[in-house]
Structures are given as structure tokens and as C-alpha cells.
Design a protein around this motif. Structure first.
Motif, PDB file in Angstrom:
ATOM      1  N   ASN A 180       0.851  -1.186   0.000  1.00 25.56           N
ATOM      2  CA  ASN A 180       0.000   0.000   0.000  1.00 25.56           C
ATOM      3  C   ASN A 180       0.892   1.243   0.000  1.00 25.56           C
ATOM      4  N   TRP A 181       0.658   2.179  -0.944  1.00 27.48           N
ATOM      5  CA  TRP A 181       1.552   3.335  -1.081  1.00 27.48           C
ATOM      6  C   TRP A 181       1.612   4.180   0.188  1.00 27.48           C
ATOM      7  N   ASP A 182       0.491   4.321   0.895  1.00 28.98           N
ATOM      8  CA  ASP A 182       0.510   5.111   2.129  1.00 28.98           C
ATOM      9  C   ASP A 182       1.444   4.472   3.152  1.00 28.98           C
ATOM     10  N   TYR A 183       1.381   3.152   3.238  1.00 30.51           N
ATOM     11  CA  TYR A 183       2.256   2.437   4.173  1.00 30.51           C
ATOM     12  C   TYR A 183       3.719   2.546   3.736  1.00 30.51           C
ATOM     13  N   VAL A 184       3.963   2.346   2.436  1.00 35.34           N
ATOM     14  CA  VAL A 184       5.332   2.429   1.911  1.00 35.34           C
ATOM     15  C   VAL A 184       5.906   3.820   2.174  1.00 35.34           C
ATOM     16  N   THR A 185       5.109   4.849   1.895  1.00 43.22           N
ATOM     17  CA  THR A 185       5.560   6.236   2.102  1.00 43.22           C
ATOM     18  C   THR A 185       5.882   6.491   3.568  1.00 43.22           C
ATOM     19  N   GLU A 186       5.028   5.997   4.434  1.00 38.58           N
ATOM     20  CA  GLU A 186       5.251   6.206   5.879  1.00 38.58           C
ATOM     21  C   GLU A 186       6.546   5.527   6.334  1.00 38.58           C
ATOM     22  N   GLN A 187       6.833   4.362   5.748  1.00 36.02           N
ATOM     23  CA  GLN A 187       8.072   3.678   6.102  1.00 36.02           C
ATOM     24  C   GLN A 187       9.300   4.486   5.666  1.00 36.02           C
ATOM     25  N   TYR A 188       9.236   5.081   4.475  1.00 36.61           N
ATOM     26  CA  TYR A 188      10.338   5.937   4.017  1.00 36.61           C
ATOM     27  C   TYR A 188      10.482   7.159   4.927  1.00 36.61           C
ATOM     28  N   LEU A 189       9.359   7.761   5.277  1.00 33.24           N
ATOM     29  CA  LEU A 189       9.412   8.938   6.151  1.00 33.24           C
ATOM     30  C   LEU A 189      10.029   8.594   7.503  1.00 33.24           C
ATOM     31  N   GLU A 190       9.708   7.418   7.993  1.00 31.92           N
ATOM     32  CA  GLU A 190      10.266   6.997   9.282  1.00 31.92           C
ATOM     33  C   GLU A 190      11.787   6.847   9.189  1.00 31.92           C
ATOM     34  N   VAL A 191      12.267   6.315   8.065  1.00 31.13           N
ATOM     35  CA  VAL A 191      13.723   6.210   7.857  1.00 31.13           C
ATOM     36  C   VAL A 191      14.349   7.607   7.868  1.00 31.13           C
ATOM     37  N   PHE A 192      13.726   8.546   7.146  1.00 27.45           N
ATOM     38  CA  PHE A 192      14.265   9.903   7.082  1.00 27.45           C
ATOM     39  C   PHE A 192      14.234  10.578   8.462  1.00 27.45           C
ATOM     40  N   ARG A 193      13.148  10.342   9.218  1.00 35.62           N
ATOM     41  CA  ARG A 193      13.071  10.926  10.572  1.00 35.62           C
ATOM     42  C   ARG A 193      14.191  10.373  11.447  1.00 35.62           C
ATOM     43  N   GLU A 194      14.416   9.065  11.324  1.00 29.78           N
ATOM     44  CA  GLU A 194      15.468   8.436  12.115  1.00 29.78           C
ATOM     45  C   GLU A 194      16.840   8.999  11.748  1.00 29.78           C
TER      46      GLU A 194
END
Length: 198
Positions: A180-194
Motif C-alpha cells: 500500500n503506497w501510504d504504508y510504503v511512504t510512511e516507512q520511508y518517512l520513518e527512515v528519514f526521521r530516524e
């Protein structure tokens, strides 16, 4: 990778190729050996199917292997070359009787995700990553890497049209959370936040 489920797509886009809904099997991909279009074509042509096999894709260079494939003469084969109009491609996916996925390498494949999103009944080469994507047979059937196995799965698909329809109806459910693109996007954002916190 991710994909979005699509609602119904007009079959009017099929008129360009004189196709009608559910009268053809579909392959989408580059015409390279590890996508196994040759194997699928060989097995399909050995079948008694009266449907067409539509092959979407090509290679952007001169290639003897691809040229030999495209030179096979049979009224059931239709090579479209590249299809760049997204509406035409959507219609080809949405209205196929079955989608053949012969990709042998590469893991999660965007063409198969599109096929799930467009509600295709999927017939996939039996590989670990195709098993994973189709949830071990929940969202598609598998064939082995030989023409006889392809011939058999064509016969099975045509003799069990109700089960093919069931695969089409549940295909979009195959876009489980991780695609799901929303889930995929959130995972990328979490990497960037980290990374930003470091």
C-alpha cells in the motif's frame, strides 16, 4: 514498491487491437530471456485455447532473441510493442482473462503489483518471491519452468472459469499492507526521521 487498486476501466481502449474483454491472456514486460515470454508462448501455442495471447513490451535495442519471438506467426499471438498510454495499458490489464507473469528474477515486481491492482487472475512462474507476492496461492496460480506446465495451466484456467473469476474478484486484496503506497511512504518517512535525529 507499491500499487493502488483501480476501479473498472473502459474496454473501449481495446478496440485499437480488435480485442474484447476476457478473450485474451496477457504478458507485460521486457522481451528478455529471464522474463520467459518464449516459454509462455510455446506452452500457450501447444494448448487448445481459442483465446489470444497479448504480449506487451519490447526491448529498446536490436536483439536477435526478441526478434525471433516477434517473428512467430500464429493468429492467436498479438505483439503490441510498448504501450505508453496509461489508459490503454490499464484496459489491457483490467480486461484480460488471465495475466501471465514469467519473471524469474528481481523479487517484488511492479508489473505484478499492477496486475493485482487491476484485478487480474494471475498465472505466475513458481518462484519464492512470486509465492510471497501472491501469498502462497491465495491470489494466483503457479506454473513451472516448462512449456507443458504452461499448457496445463492454460487448460486449467479455461476449464475453471469460475475460479478465475474468483481470483479476479479477490486480486486487489493481494495488495496487502506492505504494498500500500501510504504504508510504503510512511516507512520511508520513518527512515528519514530516524536519519534526521542522528
Amino acid at each position: 514498491y507499491g500499487a493502488n487498486p483501480k476501479e473498472s476501466v473502459s474496454q473501449s481502449y481495446l478496440e485499437k487491437w480488435k480485442l474484447e474483454s476476457r478473450t485474451y491472456f496477457l504478458i507485460v514486460g521486457r522481451l528478455v530471456p529471464d522474463n520467459n515470454a518464449d516459454l509462455i508462448i510455446e506452452g500457450f501455442l501447444k494448448s487448445d485455447s481459442s483465446k489470444k495471447l497479448v504480449i506487451v513490451g519490447d526491448v529498446p535495442f536490436s536483439d536477435e532473441w526478441a526478434t525471433q519471438l516477434k517473428n512467430i506467426q500464429d493468429p492467436r499471438l498479438l505483439f503490441t510493442g510498448y504501450v505508453t498510454d496509461p489508459n490503454e495499458l490499464a484496459a489491457l490489464y483490467s480486461h484480460c482473462f488471465g495475466y501471465f507473469h514469467g519473471h524469474e528474477f528481481g523479487g517484488t515486481n511492479p508489473a505484478m503489483l499492477k496486475a493485482l491492482g487491476y484485478g487480474c487472475a494471475i498465472l505466475a512462474l513458481n518462484t519464492p518471491f512470486n509465492q510471497e507476492m501472491l501469498q502462497n496461492g491465495k491470489h494466483g496460480w503457479y506454473f513451472e519452468k516448462n512449456a507443458e506446465s504452461v499448457r496445463r495451466i492454460v487448460a486449467k484456467a479455461e476449464s475453471e472459469s469460475e475460479k478465475m473469476e474468483s481470483l479476479r474478484k479477490t486480486a486487489k486484496d493481494g495488495l496487502i499492507q506492505k504494498y500500500n503506497w501510504d504504508y510504503v511512504t510512511e516507512q520511508y518517512l520513518e527512515v528519514f526521521r530516524e536519519l534526521a535525529r542522528k
